[in-house]
Scaffold this motif. Structure first.
Motif, short mmCIF file in Angstrom:
data_model
loop_
_atom_site.label_atom_id
_atom_site.label_comp_id
_atom_site.label_asym_id
_atom_site.label_seq_id
_atom_site.Cartn_x
_atom_site.Cartn_y
_atom_site.Cartn_z
N LEU A 32 34.45 54.66 57.71
CA LEU A 32 33.34 55.24 58.52
C LEU A 32 33.33 54.76 59.90
CD1 LEU A 32 30.52 55.75 55.92
CD2 LEU A 32 31.70 57.52 56.91
N ALA A 33 33.88 53.81 60.16
CA ALA A 33 33.55 53.09 61.45
C ALA A 33 34.36 53.84 62.56
CB ALA A 33 33.97 51.63 61.47
N GLY A 34 33.99 53.68 63.73
CA GLY A 34 34.66 54.03 64.86
C GLY A 34 33.94 54.54 66.22
N GLU A 35 34.63 54.83 67.40
CA GLU A 35 34.07 55.46 68.47
C GLU A 35 34.00 56.98 68.52
OE1 GLU A 35 36.55 53.38 71.66
OE2 GLU A 35 35.00 52.17 71.75
N TRP A 36 32.93 57.39 68.94
CA TRP A 36 32.75 59.00 68.78
C TRP A 36 32.45 59.42 70.11
CZ3 TRP A 36 34.32 60.30 64.03
CH2 TRP A 36 34.42 59.46 62.90
N GLN A 37 33.28 60.70 70.46
CA GLN A 37 32.61 61.43 71.68
C GLN A 37 31.63 62.43 70.78
OE1 GLN A 37 33.84 59.74 74.22
NE2 GLN A 37 34.61 61.58 75.05
N LEU A 38 30.41 62.51 71.39
CA LEU A 38 29.27 63.12 70.58
C LEU A 38 28.57 64.12 71.67
CD1 LEU A 38 27.99 60.22 68.65
CD2 LEU A 38 29.25 61.96 67.89
N THR A 39 27.94 65.15 71.03
CA THR A 39 27.07 66.00 71.76
C THR A 39 25.82 66.08 70.71
OG1 THR A 39 27.88 68.02 70.73
CG2 THR A 39 28.75 67.59 72.62
N VAL A 40 24.60 66.18 71.59
CA VAL A 40 23.29 66.34 70.87
C VAL A 40 22.74 67.66 71.15
CG1 VAL A 40 21.04 64.87 70.85
CG2 VAL A 40 23.17 63.75 71.23
N ASP A 41 22.16 68.33 70.13
CA ASP A 41 21.39 69.62 70.44
C ASP A 41 20.27 69.52 69.43
OD1 ASP A 41 23.57 70.81 71.62
OD2 ASP A 41 24.67 71.35 69.77
N GLY A 124 39.89 64.64 59.75
CA GLY A 124 40.79 65.75 60.34
C GLY A 124 39.91 66.97 60.78
N ALA A 125 38.73 67.28 60.61
CA ALA A 125 37.93 68.56 60.72
C ALA A 125 37.96 68.90 61.98
CB ALA A 125 36.70 68.41 59.89
N ALA A 126 37.80 68.03 62.99
CA ALA A 126 37.73 68.30 64.56
C ALA A 126 38.90 68.56 65.11
CB ALA A 126 37.06 67.14 65.19
N THR A 127 38.56 69.38 66.32
CA THR A 127 39.75 69.48 67.43
C THR A 127 39.62 68.92 68.47
OG1 THR A 127 40.62 71.54 65.97
CG2 THR A 127 41.34 71.27 68.17
N THR A 128 40.22 68.25 69.00
CA THR A 128 39.99 67.51 70.52
C THR A 128 40.26 68.48 71.57
OG1 THR A 128 42.29 66.45 70.69
CG2 THR A 128 40.67 65.29 69.48
N PRO A 129 39.66 68.35 72.57
CA PRO A 129 40.02 69.05 73.99
C PRO A 129 41.69 69.25 74.22
CG PRO A 129 38.16 67.43 74.40
CD PRO A 129 38.88 67.20 73.17
N SER A 130 42.59 68.15 73.85
CA SER A 130 43.77 68.30 74.06
C SER A 130 44.63 69.04 72.94
CB SER A 130 44.39 66.79 73.98
OG SER A 130 44.34 66.36 72.67
N GLY A 131 43.53 69.54 71.95
CA GLY A 131 44.25 70.46 70.76
C GLY A 131 44.71 69.61 69.49
N MET A 132 44.46 68.47 69.57
CA MET A 132 44.93 67.64 68.37
C MET A 132 43.94 67.48 67.39
SD MET A 132 48.00 66.98 69.36
CE MET A 132 48.32 65.70 67.85
N ALA A 134 41.38 65.67 64.75
CA ALA A 134 40.63 64.14 64.68
C ALA A 134 39.72 64.28 63.74
CB ALA A 134 40.28 63.77 66.27
N ASP A 135 39.08 63.16 63.32
CA ASP A 135 37.97 63.23 62.29
C ASP A 135 36.65 63.53 63.18
OD1 ASP A 135 39.70 61.98 60.49
OD2 ASP A 135 39.06 59.89 60.80
N TYR A 162 33.67 64.13 67.47
CA TYR A 162 35.03 63.71 66.99
C TYR A 162 35.37 62.27 67.30
CZ TYR A 162 36.61 64.71 71.72
OH TYR A 162 36.71 64.66 72.86
N ARG A 163 36.31 61.56 66.48
CA ARG A 163 36.60 60.27 66.84
C ARG A 163 37.26 60.17 68.18
NH1 ARG A 163 37.10 56.31 63.17
NH2 ARG A 163 37.20 57.56 61.34
N ARG A 164 37.17 59.28 68.93
CA ARG A 164 37.54 58.92 70.08
C ARG A 164 39.17 58.81 69.96
NH1 ARG A 164 37.09 54.26 74.10
NH2 ARG A 164 37.61 55.22 75.75
N THR A 165 40.13 59.61 70.72
CA THR A 165 41.45 59.16 70.47
C THR A 165 42.04 58.04 71.62
OG1 THR A 165 42.20 60.93 72.15
CG2 THR A 165 41.70 61.68 69.68
N GLY A 166 41.14 58.07 72.60
CA GLY A 166 41.72 57.12 73.73
C GLY A 166 42.80 57.85 74.59
N PHE A 167 42.94 59.16 74.34
CA PHE A 167 43.92 59.79 75.30
C PHE A 167 43.06 60.42 76.57
CE2 PHE A 167 46.38 60.21 71.47
CZ PHE A 167 47.59 59.57 71.93
#
Length: 172
Positions: A32-41, A124-132, A134-135, A162-167
């Motif tokens: 469950l651990a990681g860095e995440w790119q998140l939005t808040v609604d 694997g349920a998210a799609t990053t802005p680059s189209g890959m 991610a968790d 989604y989980r931060r990819t570093g890209f």
């Protein structure tokens, strides 16, 4: 000359023997651990979005990480001060990839109570802005010192991303 060759062979053999590597294990909440790119609604009691990005902050960085006890049923959730400034210990279920605070818990960032519910990580349920792929991470959070829900007609915040990819292409 034979002595030099034997001595050299012993040194080389010793060098190879000393290069063994120990396995370094992960933490108890590694799944469950990681860095995440998140939005808040802002959402209502049913989880329906009432206000998209109510504070206009865009994408934030948040983290989930292990406690000092290194147990599989507890972990930290933090927004690193990027949204409401919270760091709390939640109950974790690493087998089901879920987490929650089970009611209000003390915020370690400053004096207020925080409730985190419905937390889950979806591999694997998210799609990053680059189209890959991610968790994906999603949870609902509310704060004892927040007057906005009563004022603007919502009950809590949905934090998702989604989980931060570093890209660079996935950084927002």
């Amino acid at each position: 000359m034979k002595r030099v060759i034997y001595l050299l062979m012993i040194c080389v053999g010793g060098l190879f023997a000393s290069c063994e590597k120990d396995e370094i294990g992960g933490t108890a909440t590694e799944a469950l651990a990681g860095e995440w790119q998140l939005t808040v609604d802002a959402v209502d009691d049913a989880g329906n979005v009432v206000l998209v990005d109510p504070f206009g902050i865009g994408v934030i960085l948040g983290i989930t990480y292990n406690t000092a006890e290194n147990v599989a049923d507890k972990m930290y959730v933090s927004d690193l001060g990027n949204f409401w400034d919270y760091t709390v210990v939640v109950n974790a279920d690493c087998n089901n990839l879920t987490f929650s605070s089970n009611g209000e818990v003390q915020n370690e960032a400053y004096d207020c109570k925080v409730n985190i519910e419905g937390g889950k990580m979806l591999p694997g349920a998210a799609t990053t802005p680059s189209g890959m792929p991610a968790d994906s991470l999603v949870y609902y959070v509310s704060f004892s010192d927040d007057e906005n829900p009563a004022t603007y007609g919502y009950s809590k915040y949905k934090v998702s991303g989604y989980r931060r990819t570093g890209f660079a292409a996935d950084e927002q």
